[in-house]
Design an enzyme around this catalytic site. Structure first.
Site, PDB file in Angstrom:
ATOM      1  N   ARG A 105       0.829  -1.226   0.000  1.00 27.35           N
ATOM      2  CA  ARG A 105       0.000   0.000   0.000  1.00 27.35           C
ATOM      3  C   ARG A 105       0.860   1.273   0.000  1.00 27.35           C
ATOM      4  NH1 ARG A 105      -4.546  -0.617   4.385  1.00 27.35           N
ATOM      5  NH2 ARG A 105      -5.224   1.328   3.412  1.00 27.35           N
TER       6      ARG A 105
ATOM      7  N   ASP B  56     -15.110   3.430   4.293  1.00 23.58           N
ATOM      8  CA  ASP B  56     -14.943   2.074   4.818  1.00 23.58           C
ATOM      9  C   ASP B  56     -16.233   1.251   4.722  1.00 23.58           C
ATOM     10  OD1 ASP B  56     -12.333   2.649   5.417  1.00 23.58           O
ATOM     11  OD2 ASP B  56     -12.689   3.047   7.537  1.00 23.58           O
TER      12      ASP B  56
HETATM   13  C1  S3P Z   1      -8.658   5.840   9.073  1.00 24.11           C
HETATM   14  C2  S3P Z   1      -8.788   6.635   7.981  1.00 24.11           C
HETATM   15  C3  S3P Z   1      -9.296   6.163   6.685  1.00 24.11           C
HETATM   16  C4  S3P Z   1     -10.027   4.832   6.837  1.00 24.11           C
HETATM   17  C5  S3P Z   1      -9.273   3.864   7.683  1.00 24.11           C
HETATM   18  C6  S3P Z   1      -9.075   4.427   9.073  1.00 24.11           C
HETATM   19  C7  S3P Z   1      -8.117   6.430  10.316  1.00 24.11           C
HETATM   20  O1  S3P Z   1      -8.209   6.000   5.788  1.00 24.11           O
HETATM   21  O2  S3P Z   1     -10.258   4.276   5.566  1.00 24.11           O
HETATM   22  O3  S3P Z   1      -9.959   2.638   7.787  1.00 24.11           O
HETATM   23  O4  S3P Z   1      -8.259   5.818  11.397  1.00 24.11           O
HETATM   24  O5  S3P Z   1      -7.526   7.513  10.227  1.00 24.11           O
HETATM   25  P1  S3P Z   1      -7.645   7.225   4.906  1.00 24.11           P
HETATM   26  O6  S3P Z   1      -7.087   8.219   5.830  1.00 24.11           O
HETATM   27  O7  S3P Z   1      -6.611   6.604   4.023  1.00 24.11           O
HETATM   28  O8  S3P Z   1      -8.809   7.742   4.136  1.00 24.11           O
END
Ligand code: S3P
Length: 426
Positions: A120, A312
């Site tokens: 990733r 999510d």
């Molecule tokens: C999260 C932010 C989101 C989300 C992840 C949890 C977090 O990701 O998809 O499951 O706890 O800050 P992104 O910041 O990449 O959008």
């Protein structure tokens, strides 16, 4: 437990108080305790792989963690260099937030993760952190883990992010707390704001002006965090969809965070026709309460705004789309491609296998509501894909394989599912 057969459910009426605690807040509560003077106390911490990995890393960084099974007490007298490789497992949140936290710490640190996390993109945090003086590296010029970090002095910044990502925002806020002057971070759309709320609650000087967050570096350590982690709306949402697609059913999901940036998927489900109510019962750091979901016939919708508020939940929402009348459309959701799996591809492939008409685009997909048919679905190691198609099985029966990933976020998922239907493990 590598494959499960889920049988169709009949109507149900349930109240669930054991939804998994919030993953985002659990990660943050363990990490932020390292910025406090004194002992932080966390109850209802999510005991799942992702967040237990974060807790283990916090220990490796020198914090004292005392866990009596109910409350986790964390005290730290500063981040210490570790002789261990810090393993974030499957968690992008863990890895990206630790990049921000460790960029200014004294010492050298190695962060790694499982085969999925090592694929990733990390440049979204390593690039802006490098720009302010952080010494971070990794494969593909700092884009892929394992990552190495040598703590350095960080310069004040005004950063405008092109993506609405709470992980990037949080990494930069953590860096800003140790920078050499006031910093600002601007995002294109508000992403989840637990970091700002929790750090402010601990006494950090953080001011939010719309999409801009202004951070004054810490002059002294923060106050300890005393928090009961609410239930995770992203986990609760699987059961919201279960009720919304099962005629004559209803469910009460107790003690969930009702933070606006987290319940957009419930609002989308309500736009589709489901009867959804919220009842606030507490408001420390953020609003918390019950969500009630009642079945009603569903209609198609378009989802294109505030995508980060339901990113999510889109896989589970797509199961509701498959059961709705008409064609639902998801746009502006290219971020789905860099989650635990390429979720545009895995949702589309799964729904096609279930006999649903779908079209795939670079930034989204369309789903023509129809009749779900039983299929064998591969989770591709992605917990939310596994749980979404298991919920689809409540309509028509389903086999889903590669289930270990569910332990990253929702270890008691099957225990709760068995209140609704029967399952057979192979
Ligand atoms: C999260 C932010 C989101 C989300 C992840 C949890 C977090 O990701 O998809 O499951 O706890 O800050 P992104 O910041 O990449 O959008």
């Amino acid at each position: 437990m590598s494959q499960v057969k889920v049988n169709p459910s009949s109507e149900f009426s349930l109240k669930i108080s054991e939804i998994a605690p919030d993953k985002s807040i659990s990660h943050r509560s363990a990490m932020f305790s390292m910025l406090a003077k004194g002992t932080s106390e966390i109850t209802n911490f999510l005991r799942a792989e992702d967040t237990l990995n974060t807790l283990e890393i916090v220990k490796n960084l020198g914090a004292t963690v005392v866990d009596d099974g109910t409350t986790i007490k964390i005290s730290s007298d500063g981040i210490k260099e570790s002789s261990e490789i810090l393993d974030c497992g499957n968690s992008g949140t863990g890895m990206r937030l630790f990049c921000g936290l460790l960029s200014s710490a004294n010492g050298h640190f190695i962060l790694t993760g499982d085969e999925y996390l090592r694929r990733r993109p990390m440049k979204r945090v390593t690039a802006p952190l490098r720009d302010i003086g952080a010494k971070l590296d990794g494969r593909k010029d700092g884009d892929l883990a394992p990552l190495s970090i040598r703590g350095a002095s960080l310069k004040a910044f005004d950063y405008e992010s092109k993506i609405a990502s709470a992980q990037v925002k949080s990494a930069m806020i953590l860096a800003a707390l140790r920078a050499d002057g006031t910093c600002s971070y601007t995002e294109p759309e508000l992403s989840r704001d637990h970091t700002e709320r929790m750090l402010k609650g601990m006494g950090a000087e953080i001011e939010v002006q719309g999409l801009k967050t202004i951070v004054t570096p810490m002059k002294e350590l923060l106050s300890p965090l005393v928090i009961r982690v609410p239930a995770d709306p992203s986990s609760a949402f699987f059961f919201a969809v279960a009720a919304a697609i099962t005629p004559n059913s209803n469910i009460v999901l107790e003690g969930v965070t009702l933070n606006e940036t987290r319940i957009e998927a419930f609002k989308a489900l309500a736009r589709m026709g489901a009867d959804i109510r919220y009842e606030i019962s507490d408001n420390k750091y953020e609003p918390i309460g019950n969500i009630t979901v009642k079945y009603a016939p569903l209609n198609a919708i378009t989802v294109e705004d505030n995508i980060s508020w339901l990113i999510d939940e889109l896989p589970a929402l797509s199961i509701a789309f498959a059961c709705a009348k008409g064609m639902s459309v998801v746009k502006n959701a290219e971020e789905l491609r860099v989650k635990e799996s390429d979720r545009i591809a895995t949702v589309v492939k799964g729904l096609l296998a279930c006999g649903i008409e779908v079209s795939e685009y670079e930034d989204g997909y369309t789903v023509q509501g129809g009749e779900l048919k039983p299929a064998l679905i591969d989770s591709h190691g992605d917990h939310r894909i596994a749980m979404s198609f298991i919920i689809a099985g409540l309509r028509c029966g389903m086999d889903v394989r590669d289930l270990e990933c569910i332990n990253t976020s929702f270890p008691n998922f099957f225990e709760l599912l068995k209140k609704i239907t029967t399952v057979e493990f192979k």
